[in-house]
Design a protein around this motif. Structure first.
Motif, PDB file in Angstrom:
ATOM      1  N   GLU A  41       0.823  -1.212   0.000  1.00  0.00           N
ATOM      2  CA  GLU A  41       0.000   0.000   0.000  1.00  0.00           C
ATOM      3  C   GLU A  41       0.859   1.264   0.000  1.00  0.00           C
ATOM      4  N   GLY A  90     -12.359   7.209 -11.252  1.00  0.00           N
ATOM      5  CA  GLY A  90     -11.757   6.537 -10.103  1.00  0.00           C
ATOM      6  C   GLY A  90     -10.852   7.450  -9.302  1.00  0.00           C
ATOM      7  N   LYS A 148     -11.406   9.324  -6.953  1.00  0.00           N
ATOM      8  CA  LYS A 148     -11.701   9.406  -5.527  1.00  0.00           C
ATOM      9  C   LYS A 148     -11.059   8.272  -4.722  1.00  0.00           C
ATOM     10  N   ASP A 149     -10.378   7.379  -5.408  1.00  0.00           N
ATOM     11  CA  ASP A 149      -9.664   6.298  -4.727  1.00  0.00           C
ATOM     12  C   ASP A 149      -8.681   6.917  -3.733  1.00  0.00           C
ATOM     13  N   SER A 150      -8.754   6.526  -2.501  1.00  0.00           N
ATOM     14  CA  SER A 150      -7.887   7.112  -1.474  1.00  0.00           C
ATOM     15  C   SER A 150      -6.583   6.347  -1.314  1.00  0.00           C
ATOM     16  N   SER A 151      -6.449   5.200  -1.984  1.00  0.00           N
ATOM     17  CA  SER A 151      -5.218   4.418  -1.855  1.00  0.00           C
ATOM     18  C   SER A 151      -4.128   4.996  -2.744  1.00  0.00           C
ATOM     19  N   ARG A 187      -2.987   3.855  -5.272  1.00  0.00           N
ATOM     20  CA  ARG A 187      -3.282   3.577  -6.680  1.00  0.00           C
ATOM     21  C   ARG A 187      -3.794   4.814  -7.409  1.00  0.00           C
ATOM     22  N   ARG A 188      -4.245   5.809  -6.672  1.00  0.00           N
ATOM     23  CA  ARG A 188      -4.708   7.043  -7.314  1.00  0.00           C
ATOM     24  C   ARG A 188      -3.567   7.734  -8.069  1.00  0.00           C
ATOM     25  N   ASN A 210      -3.365   6.226 -11.903  1.00  0.00           N
ATOM     26  CA  ASN A 210      -4.658   6.072 -12.564  1.00  0.00           C
ATOM     27  C   ASN A 210      -4.613   6.730 -13.937  1.00  0.00           C
TER      28      ASN A 210
END
Length: 428
Positions: free
Chosen positions: A124, A293, A295-298, A300-301, A304
């Motif tokens: 993460e 996407g 808004k992904d908080s991980s 991975r943003r 993107n």
């Protein structure tokens, strides 16, 4: 007419199914070939003989007559990883929508996990990006700094690590403090002092290289980070020349950000990079690109991109498997073995002058050497045109030296030949 149309569609559908079956078969065959190589390497994991490293060297293919000592500029990719990546690319093109939009989600996360294990951090904390330059841009554009705040860089930082700070921060009034590194520091403390001496209450970030691309000097990231954190300062590391060459325990180093071009010392396909952000420091970061996407908080943003280079990303995973089969500790030790072997071979020639620190804490698999009385551009040309040796000429900081990279595909026989050539040029 309708009968012919039905026959045409039937033949088309058979062709599609056949191509998909072929692509899956190609995938399997590629991994079977890679598995054979990996199993052989693992079978000999206790073997550190020169014969073992010659076997590793044989898995890297270069143009006929080329002797490649320029891995610090652009890394090589071993044949089984080339084949695996080509298979991934063919598989994607056989069924684009399936594999671009979710068909490889599990494999992507497996690659992330392998990279995290390399650095001894959480998956993460790892984003899979394009290259070091993107990572430095990601950091520089994210920092919420005010006019008058300061960022410490050095005179040896790569231009692609300095440009992001210049564009994203200096142009809004943030001051870039350019420290001067010694070419041949005597110890770690001398290097740490360079950064410590320019810290002020306005310093917000220290941006450093793990290993500088000029003369191969390795900076003490852990010690600089500890000093910086004691003063409430973030540390961003350009790791392009470090990761893969030497063991890189980011948890132990404790830097906030570390970014890598995986094509160099990890021998992955071109166009794939790694970005590490310590969990407690991720709140500083904003993505360079936003898409569905967002808004992904991980972490991975930060990767993107919508469509992206997935074959190269999975090629990185294959490269990690290859590396793990040899062993990170073994690669680390081999790097230093080659460094010492080279330095020992050239030390008695008074016309050859090493301009990389000798201390193993301050250099590793990149060494630069000057031939006294010769212009480095002429030396570089002679090496390549007469002997097929590719190197990098370094002219800044009065180096006048060729930079030589000792990657795992370099054997002692290759170093012997290199030194003989350097000696002959020095005497000519």
């Amino acid at each position: 007419m309708h009968k012919n149309r039905r026959k045409f569609l039937k033949n088309l559908s058979v062709g599609v199914v056949g191509s998909l079956a072929f692509s899956n078969q190609g995938w399997t065959q590629s991994y079977e070939r890679l598995k054979v190589v990996i199993d052989d390497l693992k079978l000999n994991e206790a073997n550190s003989s020169e014969a073992y490293w010659e076997k590793v060297s044989s898995q890297f293919r270069f143009a006929e007559g080329l002797h490649y000592f320029n891995n610090g500029s652009l890394g090589a990719c071993p044949t089984p990883i080339r084949e695996a990546t080509t298979t991934f690319r063919n598989t994607l093109d056989d069924f684009p929508s399936k594999y671009m939009w979710g068909g490889w989600d599990t494999q992507k996360e497996e690659t992330r996990k392998k990279v995290a294990q390399l650095f001894k951090v959480s998956q993460e904390e790892i984003a899979l990006i394009h290259n070091t330059t993107e990572g430095m841009n990601l950091i520089a554009q994210s920092m919420n700094l005010d006019s008058g705040d300061e960022i410490i860089i050095s005179d040896h930082d790569h231009s692609s690590a300095v440009a992001p700070w210049t564009v994203w921060q200096e142009q809004k009034g943030v001051k870039l403090v350019r420290s001067t590194l010694p070419i041949l520091p005597k110890n770690i403390e001398e290097v740490v002092a360079v950064y410590k001496n320019v810290i002020t209450p306005k310093t917000k970030v220290i941006s450093i290289c793990h290993i500088v691309n000029t003369n191969g000097m390795m900076l003490p990231v852990k010690e600089i980070t500890q000093m910086a954190h004691e003063n409430g300062i973030l540390v961003a590391v350009d790791g392009a020349q470090g990761a893969g060459m030497v063991l890189t325990d980011l948890r132990d180093m404790d830097c906030d950000f570390y970014t890598v071009s995986a094509h160099k010392w990890l021998f992955a396909p071109k166009g794939i990079g790694i970005f590490y952000a310590k969990e407690s420091s991720q709140h500083h970061l904003r993505p360079l690109i936003v898409a569905r996407g967002y808004k992904d908080s991980s972490i991975r943003r930060l990767e993107n991109y919508n469509t992206r280079n997935l074959p190269e990303l999975l090629g990185l995973g294959a490269a990690m498997d290859y590396r793990n089969a040899i062993g990170g500790q073994k690669i680390h030790e081999r790097t230093y073995e080659l460094k010492r072997y080279f330095r020992e071979r050239v030390k008695d020639n008074e016309k050859l002058r090493l301009k990389t620190p000798e201390d193993d804490r301050l250099s590793a698999g990149i060494q630069v050497v000057e031939i006294l009385g010769k212009e480095v551009s002429d030396v570089k040309n002679q090496l390549f045109e007469n002997f097929g040796i590719d190197s990098r000429p370094m002219t800044k900081f009065g180096l006048n030296a060729v930079r030589l990279s000792f990657a795992i595909f370099i054997t002692k026989k290759e170093i012997d030949r290199l030194v003989d050539v350097l000696n002959s040029i020095a005497e000519s």
